[in-house]
Motif scaffolding. Structure first.
Motif, PDB file in Angstrom:
ATOM      1  N   VAL A  26       0.850  -1.185   0.000  1.00 45.62           N
ATOM      2  CA  VAL A  26       0.000   0.000   0.000  1.00 45.62           C
ATOM      3  C   VAL A  26       0.890   1.241   0.000  1.00 45.62           C
ATOM      4  O   VAL A  26       1.693   1.435   0.910  1.00 45.62           O
ATOM      5  CB  VAL A  26      -0.935   0.026   1.224  1.00 45.62           C
ATOM      6  CG1 VAL A  26      -1.806   1.287   1.213  1.00 45.62           C
ATOM      7  CG2 VAL A  26      -1.811  -1.213   1.239  1.00 45.62           C
ATOM      8  N   GLY A  27       0.755   2.072  -1.024  1.00 43.81           N
ATOM      9  CA  GLY A  27       1.571   3.278  -1.139  1.00 43.81           C
ATOM     10  C   GLY A  27       1.206   4.332  -0.107  1.00 43.81           C
ATOM     11  O   GLY A  27       0.183   4.238   0.582  1.00 43.81           O
ATOM     12  N   THR A  28       2.036   5.370  -0.021  1.00 37.72           N
ATOM     13  CA  THR A  28       1.842   6.378   1.017  1.00 37.72           C
ATOM     14  C   THR A  28       0.709   7.346   0.709  1.00 37.72           C
ATOM     15  O   THR A  28       0.039   7.826   1.618  1.00 37.72           O
ATOM     16  CB  THR A  28       3.131   7.202   1.218  1.00 37.72           C
ATOM     17  OG1 THR A  28       3.467   7.849  -0.013  1.00 37.72           O
ATOM     18  CG2 THR A  28       4.283   6.321   1.638  1.00 37.72           C
ATOM     19  N   GLN A 131      -6.269   7.252  -1.996  1.00 39.27           N
ATOM     20  CA  GLN A 131      -5.394   6.346  -2.725  1.00 39.27           C
ATOM     21  C   GLN A 131      -6.097   6.038  -4.055  1.00 39.27           C
ATOM     22  O   GLN A 131      -6.970   5.181  -4.143  1.00 39.27           O
ATOM     23  CB  GLN A 131      -5.155   5.074  -1.910  1.00 39.27           C
ATOM     24  CG  GLN A 131      -4.397   3.951  -2.596  1.00 39.27           C
ATOM     25  CD  GLN A 131      -3.097   4.376  -3.205  1.00 39.27           C
ATOM     26  OE1 GLN A 131      -3.063   4.708  -4.392  1.00 39.27           O
ATOM     27  NE2 GLN A 131      -2.021   4.356  -2.424  1.00 39.27           N
ATOM     28  N   LEU A 132      -5.725   6.794  -5.095  1.00 35.86           N
ATOM     29  CA  LEU A 132      -6.428   6.687  -6.375  1.00 35.86           C
ATOM     30  C   LEU A 132      -6.243   5.319  -7.015  1.00 35.86           C
ATOM     31  O   LEU A 132      -7.176   4.775  -7.607  1.00 35.86           O
ATOM     32  CB  LEU A 132      -5.935   7.785  -7.324  1.00 35.86           C
ATOM     33  CG  LEU A 132      -6.349   9.215  -6.951  1.00 35.86           C
ATOM     34  CD1 LEU A 132      -5.650  10.223  -7.850  1.00 35.86           C
ATOM     35  CD2 LEU A 132      -7.863   9.387  -7.047  1.00 35.86           C
ATOM     36  N   ARG A 133      -5.054   4.753  -6.903  1.00 31.92           N
ATOM     37  CA  ARG A 133      -4.801   3.447  -7.527  1.00 31.92           C
ATOM     38  C   ARG A 133      -5.698   2.375  -6.918  1.00 31.92           C
ATOM     39  O   ARG A 133      -6.241   1.524  -7.626  1.00 31.92           O
ATOM     40  CB  ARG A 133      -3.325   3.070  -7.371  1.00 31.92           C
ATOM     41  CG  ARG A 133      -2.923   1.851  -8.179  1.00 31.92           C
ATOM     42  CD  ARG A 133      -1.480   1.450  -7.853  1.00 31.92           C
ATOM     43  NE  ARG A 133      -0.531   2.481  -8.230  1.00 31.92           N
ATOM     44  CZ  ARG A 133       0.024   2.567  -9.429  1.00 31.92           C
ATOM     45  NH1 ARG A 133      -0.306   1.712 -10.379  1.00 31.92           N
ATOM     46  NH2 ARG A 133       0.908   3.507  -9.688  1.00 31.92           N
ATOM     47  N   PHE A 136      -9.533   3.926  -2.580  1.00 26.56           N
ATOM     48  CA  PHE A 136     -10.017   3.968  -1.208  1.00 26.56           C
ATOM     49  C   PHE A 136      -9.444   5.189  -0.517  1.00 26.56           C
ATOM     50  O   PHE A 136      -8.522   5.845  -1.004  1.00 26.56           O
ATOM     51  CB  PHE A 136      -9.674   2.680  -0.439  1.00 26.56           C
ATOM     52  CG  PHE A 136      -8.199   2.451  -0.233  1.00 26.56           C
ATOM     53  CD1 PHE A 136      -7.541   2.990   0.858  1.00 26.56           C
ATOM     54  CD2 PHE A 136      -7.475   1.677  -1.134  1.00 26.56           C
ATOM     55  CE1 PHE A 136      -6.186   2.780   1.060  1.00 26.56           C
ATOM     56  CE2 PHE A 136      -6.117   1.451  -0.942  1.00 26.56           C
ATOM     57  CZ  PHE A 136      -5.472   2.005   0.154  1.00 26.56           C
ATOM     58  N   GLY A 137     -10.002   5.497   0.659  1.00 30.87           N
ATOM     59  CA  GLY A 137      -9.583   6.683   1.398  1.00 30.87           C
ATOM     60  C   GLY A 137     -10.162   7.945   0.800  1.00 30.87           C
ATOM     61  O   GLY A 137     -10.842   7.936  -0.233  1.00 30.87           O
ATOM     62  N   GLY A 138      -9.908   9.072   1.465  1.00 34.06           N
ATOM     63  CA  GLY A 138     -10.388  10.350   0.955  1.00 34.06           C
ATOM     64  C   GLY A 138     -11.900  10.390   0.825  1.00 34.06           C
ATOM     65  O   GLY A 138     -12.635   9.856   1.667  1.00 34.06           O
ATOM     66  N   PHE A 139     -12.380  11.025  -0.240  1.00 37.57           N
ATOM     67  CA  PHE A 139     -13.812  11.136  -0.506  1.00 37.57           C
ATOM     68  C   PHE A 139     -14.207  10.015  -1.465  1.00 37.57           C
ATOM     69  O   PHE A 139     -14.015  10.113  -2.669  1.00 37.57           O
ATOM     70  CB  PHE A 139     -14.136  12.502  -1.121  1.00 37.57           C
ATOM     71  CG  PHE A 139     -15.615  12.800  -1.215  1.00 37.57           C
ATOM     72  CD1 PHE A 139     -16.271  13.464  -0.192  1.00 37.57           C
ATOM     73  CD2 PHE A 139     -16.341  12.410  -2.337  1.00 37.57           C
ATOM     74  CE1 PHE A 139     -17.631  13.734  -0.284  1.00 37.57           C
ATOM     75  CE2 PHE A 139     -17.696  12.683  -2.438  1.00 37.57           C
ATOM     76  CZ  PHE A 139     -18.337  13.343  -1.403  1.00 37.57           C
ATOM     77  N   ARG A 270       4.108  10.591  -4.558  1.00 39.44           N
ATOM     78  CA  ARG A 270       3.253  10.111  -3.461  1.00 39.44           C
ATOM     79  C   ARG A 270       2.368   8.923  -3.813  1.00 39.44           C
ATOM     80  O   ARG A 270       2.051   8.107  -2.950  1.00 39.44           O
ATOM     81  CB  ARG A 270       2.379  11.258  -2.942  1.00 39.44           C
ATOM     82  CG  ARG A 270       3.171  12.358  -2.252  1.00 39.44           C
ATOM     83  CD  ARG A 270       3.891  11.842  -1.026  1.00 39.44           C
ATOM     84  NE  ARG A 270       4.718  12.866  -0.420  1.00 39.44           N
ATOM     85  CZ  ARG A 270       5.663  12.623   0.476  1.00 39.44           C
ATOM     86  NH1 ARG A 270       5.897  11.397   0.869  1.00 39.44           N
ATOM     87  NH2 ARG A 270       6.373  13.607   0.979  1.00 39.44           N
ATOM     88  N   ASP A 271       1.934   8.809  -5.056  1.00 40.34           N
ATOM     89  CA  ASP A 271       1.059   7.690  -5.429  1.00 40.34           C
ATOM     90  C   ASP A 271       1.825   6.558  -6.094  1.00 40.34           C
ATOM     91  O   ASP A 271       1.227   5.654  -6.685  1.00 40.34           O
ATOM     92  CB  ASP A 271      -0.060   8.172  -6.363  1.00 40.34           C
ATOM     93  CG  ASP A 271      -1.190   8.846  -5.605  1.00 40.34           C
ATOM     94  OD1 ASP A 271      -1.185   8.812  -4.363  1.00 40.34           O
ATOM     95  OD2 ASP A 271      -2.086   9.423  -6.254  1.00 40.34           O
TER      96      ASP A 271
END
Length: 337
Positions: A26-28, A131-133, A136-139, A270-271
């Protein structure tokens, strides 16, 4: 709460990132310019790990659905609240119904919108970052879209002492880091508008031809349109190894400069995926990643060789800057009580 009025702006909810999960693939994620987000949170009295909105495409417009303090940091985007200009790196009070327009920056690449209390989204694996890839996370695991209503964990909508407290959170600002921190020493061939970052030689540095090593430090590397939050793909003279390099996949972190078979470097950001097999020629130091985040497509990046000791000293300078900002804001807030 705010309502997003822009479409296809690629804006995402980000905090300082998802630490401790690289071992699980899982990336940062997290803000590209962590320093800008950190100052935005300090200005509003938010927790250090509060999330904001990273805006990389302009113009970007939102409507405030309640009275709310906010701050814009990062690139200076000639923002306006209604018909009034909004100062960058400054706290401002919005009224219910106000429309904020974040314009096209004169320089820099990303703007950060911080809201009182931080953006209120669920914590996933220890972070509110998108985490766009992995979606998940964020909105809802995606970029913000027109019509989205984003909640803020601020004091707006409350009454009495809390509401008065929020009103005291506006009307002051901070000195941007580009004016407060010493810039990396420029190379003689650097041009105005170039982004200069300090780099530590990495594991396969000595595997490249002498003329390629010389070009790596001497040339300005153009940020190509294929660049994004995953990485900056650069264009310049092809870097050639002494002999073909074949490696097993291994762990990588934001800032690592890899060289694929094309010889054109890629700076992981970052991604980026948490592992890769391309050889590593260098690593942008942690203290300069915020500078890298503001490099625009089409501009050039120049690398300056540094040492581990100098890299640690640069990080200490950055921490000292944040401490000064925190202390000055504390003095302002205490003087208003």
């Amino acid at each position: 709460m705010i309502e997003v009025l822009s479409s296809a702006a690629l804006a995402t909810v980000q905090d300082h990132g998802r630490e401790g999960y690289l071992r699980y693939g899982v990336g940062t994620a997290g803000a590209m310019d962590r320093l800008a987000l950190a100052v935005g949170n300090l200005l509003l009295g938010n927790p250090d790990d509060a999330a904001g909105i990273e805006i990389p495409m302009f113009p970007f417009r939102i409507r405030f659905l309640e009275d709310l303090d906010f701050a814009l940091t990062g690139a200076d985007c000639a923002a306006r609240l209604g018909d009034k200009p909004v100062l960058p790196w400054w706290t401002t009070r919005a009224k219910k119904g106000d429309v904020l327009t974040v314009g096209v920056p004169a320089n820099g690449m990303r703007c950060y919108l911080s809201l009182a209390g931080g953006v209120d989204v669920p914590v996933v694996l220890g972070s509110r970052s998108t985490q766009l890839r992995g979606q998940f996370g964020g909105f809802e695991g995606r970029q913000l879209q027109k019509g989205d209503v984003v909640k803020a964990a601020g004091l707006a909508g409350r009454h009495g002492h809390d509401a008065a407290e929020q009103g005291q959170g506006a009307g002051f600002g901070a000195v941007p880091p580009e004016h407060a921190l010493p810039a990396p020493q420029c190379t003689p061939s650097a041009q105005p508008g170039d982004t200069v970052v300090r780099v530590l030689p990495a594991a396969e540095y000595d595997c490249y031809r002498a003329e390629s090593i010389d070009a790596f430090w001497r040339e300005g590397w153009k940020v190509t349109p294929q660049s994004d939050r995953y990485g900056y793909r650069l264009a310049g003279p092809a870097l050639e190894p002494v002999r073909p390099i074949e490696k097993r996949s291994h762990g990588i972190v934001p800032g690592v400069i890899q060289v694929p078979h094309s010889g054109q470097p890629i700076i992981q950001l970052r991604d980026a995926q948490p592992s890769g097999g391309y050889p590593k020629i260098g690593t942008v130091i942690e203290a300069d990643l915020w500078r890298l985040a503001q490099a625009r497509i089409g501009t050039r990046i120049r690398f300056v060789q540094t040492t581990y000791r100098e890299a640690v000293a640069a990080l200490e300078e950055l921490d000292a800057y944040l401490l000064r900002v925190r202390n000055l804001i504390g003095l302002v807030r205490s003087s208003r009580h």
